[in-house]
Design an enzyme around this catalytic site. Sequence first.
Site, short mmCIF file in Angstrom:
data_model
loop_
_atom_site.label_atom_id
_atom_site.label_comp_id
_atom_site.label_asym_id
_atom_site.label_seq_id
_atom_site.Cartn_x
_atom_site.Cartn_y
_atom_site.Cartn_z
N LYS A 55 -17.44 -6.67 6.87
CA LYS A 55 -16.29 -7.55 6.66
C LYS A 55 -15.66 -7.96 7.98
O LYS A 55 -15.68 -7.20 8.94
CB LYS A 55 -15.25 -6.74 5.87
CG LYS A 55 -14.80 -7.43 4.60
CD LYS A 55 -13.88 -6.49 3.86
CE LYS A 55 -13.00 -7.22 2.89
NZ LYS A 55 -12.17 -6.31 2.12
N HIS A 97 0.84 -1.20 0.00
CA HIS A 97 0.00 0.00 0.00
C HIS A 97 0.88 1.25 0.00
O HIS A 97 0.61 2.21 -0.71
CB HIS A 97 -0.88 0.06 1.25
CG HIS A 97 -1.92 -1.01 1.36
ND1 HIS A 97 -2.06 -1.81 2.46
CD2 HIS A 97 -2.90 -1.41 0.49
CE1 HIS A 97 -3.07 -2.64 2.29
NE2 HIS A 97 -3.60 -2.43 1.09
N ARG A 99 -2.18 -5.43 -8.53
CA ARG A 99 -0.99 -6.28 -8.45
C ARG A 99 -0.90 -7.30 -9.56
O ARG A 99 0.13 -7.49 -10.16
CB ARG A 99 -0.97 -7.03 -7.11
CG ARG A 99 -0.58 -6.19 -5.94
CD ARG A 99 -0.93 -6.88 -4.68
NE ARG A 99 -2.34 -7.27 -4.71
CZ ARG A 99 -3.02 -7.71 -3.68
NH1 ARG A 99 -2.42 -7.88 -2.53
NH2 ARG A 99 -4.29 -8.00 -3.77
N SER A 125 -2.91 -7.78 2.76
CA SER A 125 -3.19 -7.72 4.19
C SER A 125 -3.56 -9.11 4.70
O SER A 125 -3.19 -9.48 5.82
CB SER A 125 -4.34 -6.74 4.47
OG SER A 125 -3.98 -5.45 4.07
O1 PNS Z 1 -8.97 -2.82 0.45
P1 PNS Z 1 -10.25 -3.30 -0.16
O2 PNS Z 1 -11.03 -4.15 0.82
O3 PNS Z 1 -10.05 -3.98 -1.49
O4 PNS Z 1 -11.13 -1.96 -0.43
C1 PNS Z 1 -12.40 -2.04 -1.01
C2 PNS Z 1 -13.16 -0.70 -0.92
C3 PNS Z 1 -13.29 -0.26 0.52
C4 PNS Z 1 -12.43 0.37 -1.70
C5 PNS Z 1 -14.58 -0.92 -1.57
O5 PNS Z 1 -15.18 -2.03 -1.02
C6 PNS Z 1 -15.49 0.28 -1.40
O6 PNS Z 1 -15.36 1.27 -2.07
N1 PNS Z 1 -16.45 0.17 -0.46
C7 PNS Z 1 -17.39 1.24 -0.14
C8 PNS Z 1 -18.80 0.85 -0.56
C9 PNS Z 1 -19.03 1.13 -2.02
O7 PNS Z 1 -18.93 2.25 -2.49
N2 PNS Z 1 -19.36 0.07 -2.80
C10 PNS Z 1 -19.65 0.19 -4.23
C11 PNS Z 1 -18.41 0.08 -5.09
S1 PNS Z 1 -17.90 -1.57 -5.29
#
Ligand code: PNS
Length: 160
Positions: free
Chosen positions: A42, A18, A91, A129
């Site tokens: 989650k 990150h 990645r 992670s």
């Molecule tokens: O590190 P991650 O878990 O891959 O991050 C995912 C994240 C938090 C960026 C994504 O789940 C997100 O944007 N969540 C907020 C809810 C949302 O907007 N969902 C619709 C888009 S998929």
Amino acid sequence: MKRIAIYPGSFDPITKGHMDVIERGLSFMDKVIVSVADYSRKHLLFTTEERVNLIKNIYRGNDRVEVDKFDGLLVDYLDKKGINIILRGLRAVSDFEYEFQMVLANRKLNSKMETVFLTPGEEYFFISSSIVKEIASLKGDVSRLVPEVVVQALRKKFNY
Ligand code: PNS
């Protein structure tokens, strides 16, 4: 006008992968706002407060990195901040499908949002992670994968 990107994620916990993405983002953006998703859905090891504080700790003194948290839809959060650039790390091929789905979903929700994908250095390609948590839960050495403050936080969580 300042170029500002939002780097959203779970950051449970933040890894050197990150951090590499943040550094790359700063090479062409004026500021990166690292935004921790404040989920309850989650299964997470660290609380939102802990995840935010670890990142704040790492970037203390760096005024080009801001740390924030958000809940609800990412596009609504960006809208409120008046920012339309999302930064994400990509990645490998396995990341692609999920990321592509997210871009399309976000675009359907708000057509002004643009996602910029940055690929971390290859030494960070395998870091996630989840891998870090698995190694730490088995009391393995994660010092090459995460910064020292995170090593200490993981040791505390897993009592070693
Ligand atoms: O590190 P991650 O878990 O891959 O991050 C995912 C994240 C938090 C960026 C994504 O789940 C997100 O944007 N969540 C907020 C809810 C949302 O907007 N969902 C619709 C888009 S998929």
